[in-house]
Design a protein around this motif. Structure first.
Motif, mmCIF file in Angstrom:
data_model
loop_
_atom_site.group_PDB
_atom_site.id
_atom_site.type_symbol
_atom_site.label_atom_id
_atom_site.label_comp_id
_atom_site.label_asym_id
_atom_site.label_seq_id
_atom_site.Cartn_x
_atom_site.Cartn_y
_atom_site.Cartn_z
ATOM 1 N N ASP A 1 0.832 -1.211 0.000
ATOM 2 C CA ASP A 1 0.000 0.000 0.000
ATOM 3 C C ASP A 1 0.865 1.260 0.000
ATOM 4 O O ASP A 1 0.625 2.190 -0.768
ATOM 5 N N LEU A 2 1.879 1.298 0.851
ATOM 6 C CA LEU A 2 2.749 2.464 0.919
ATOM 7 C C LEU A 2 3.480 2.687 -0.403
ATOM 8 O O LEU A 2 3.601 3.825 -0.873
ATOM 9 N N THR B 1 3.744 11.411 4.376
ATOM 10 C CA THR B 1 2.404 11.601 3.811
ATOM 11 C C THR B 1 1.766 10.257 3.464
ATOM 12 O O THR B 1 0.576 10.055 3.705
ATOM 13 N N ASP B 2 2.564 9.349 2.926
ATOM 14 C CA ASP B 2 2.052 8.024 2.572
ATOM 15 C C ASP B 2 1.633 7.250 3.822
ATOM 16 O O ASP B 2 0.589 6.593 3.839
ATOM 17 N N VAL B 3 2.429 7.342 4.857
ATOM 18 C CA VAL B 3 2.118 6.642 6.109
ATOM 19 C C VAL B 3 0.843 7.214 6.720
ATOM 20 O O VAL B 3 -0.030 6.469 7.182
ATOM 21 N N MET B 4 0.711 8.530 6.703
ATOM 22 C CA MET B 4 -0.495 9.161 7.255
ATOM 23 C C MET B 4 -1.734 8.784 6.442
ATOM 24 O O MET B 4 -2.810 8.589 7.005
ATOM 25 N N LEU B 5 -1.577 8.677 5.144
ATOM 26 C CA LEU B 5 -2.684 8.253 4.291
ATOM 27 C C LEU B 5 -3.113 6.828 4.646
ATOM 28 O O LEU B 5 -4.302 6.526 4.722
ATOM 29 N N HIS C 1 8.567 15.363 16.218
ATOM 30 C CA HIS C 1 9.837 15.211 15.520
ATOM 31 C C HIS C 1 10.015 16.159 14.332
ATOM 32 O O HIS C 1 10.949 15.998 13.553
ATOM 33 N N LYS C 2 9.122 17.131 14.203
ATOM 34 C CA LYS C 2 9.258 18.112 13.127
ATOM 35 C C LYS C 2 10.521 18.937 13.324
ATOM 36 O O LYS C 2 10.857 19.296 14.451
ATOM 37 N N GLN C 3 11.152 19.266 12.229
ATOM 38 C CA GLN C 3 12.312 20.153 12.265
ATOM 39 C C GLN C 3 11.802 21.570 12.505
ATOM 40 O O GLN C 3 10.746 21.938 12.005
ATOM 41 N N PRO C 4 12.547 22.399 13.197
ATOM 42 C CA PRO C 4 12.110 23.767 13.495
ATOM 43 C C PRO C 4 11.800 24.607 12.245
ATOM 44 O O PRO C 4 10.941 25.471 12.289
ATOM 45 N N ASP C 5 12.455 24.328 11.127
ATOM 46 C CA ASP C 5 12.238 25.130 9.924
ATOM 47 C C ASP C 5 11.101 24.621 9.055
ATOM 48 O O ASP C 5 10.814 25.216 8.011
ATOM 49 N N GLU C 6 10.417 23.529 9.446
ATOM 50 C CA GLU C 6 9.292 23.016 8.672
ATOM 51 C C GLU C 6 8.026 23.795 9.012
ATOM 52 O O GLU C 6 7.762 24.088 10.166
ATOM 53 N N THR C 7 7.227 24.097 8.003
ATOM 54 C CA THR C 7 6.027 24.898 8.246
ATOM 55 C C THR C 7 4.731 24.161 7.958
ATOM 56 O O THR C 7 3.664 24.702 8.129
ATOM 57 N N SER C 8 4.781 22.911 7.507
ATOM 58 C CA SER C 8 3.538 22.202 7.187
ATOM 59 C C SER C 8 3.089 21.275 8.219
ATOM 60 O O SER C 8 3.378 20.928 9.178
#
Length: 103
Positions: A57-58, A73-77, A96-103
């Motif tokens: 599936d992934l 995104t695939d895992v969340m789907l 675990h998001k990186q500080p510079d990620e905005t999504s």
């Protein structure tokens, strides 16, 4: 080549069997019950089949998106219909998001 793949699959299944066996042993000791080797074998086969399904599936989700690599995104789907798993994964991703990620 096929022999190499079959050998790899057998080694992976053996490692999975060992890991599941250890987990089952720990849990049965806590509960004061016994588990047969047949139970561990059946559980291993069930987990292996689930791993195969999830990986297919992934891979399909990534391919559909035009990518050759599976991403978050695939895992969340994949987890979207399991509310408990989805919330755990979302919390993990946020943590675990990186500080510079905005999504």
């Amino acid at each position: 080549m096929e022999t190499d793949e079959a050998g790899l699959e057998e080694r992976l299944k053996s490692a999975l069997w060992m890991s599941i066996g250890q987990i089952v042993d720990e849990e049965t000791m806590k509960l004061g019950v016994n588990a047969t080797p047949q139970f561990i074998g059946a559980l291993t086969e069930m987990v292996w089949t689930q791993i195969e399904t999830v990986s297919q599936d992934l891979e399909s989700f990534a391919k559909h998106a035009g990518r050759s690599t599976v991403n978050v995104t695939d895992v969340m789907l994949l987890a979207r219909r399991n509310e408990g798993l989805d919330s755990i994964l979302r919390a993990f991703v946020e943590q675990h998001k990186q500080p510079d990620e905005t999504s």
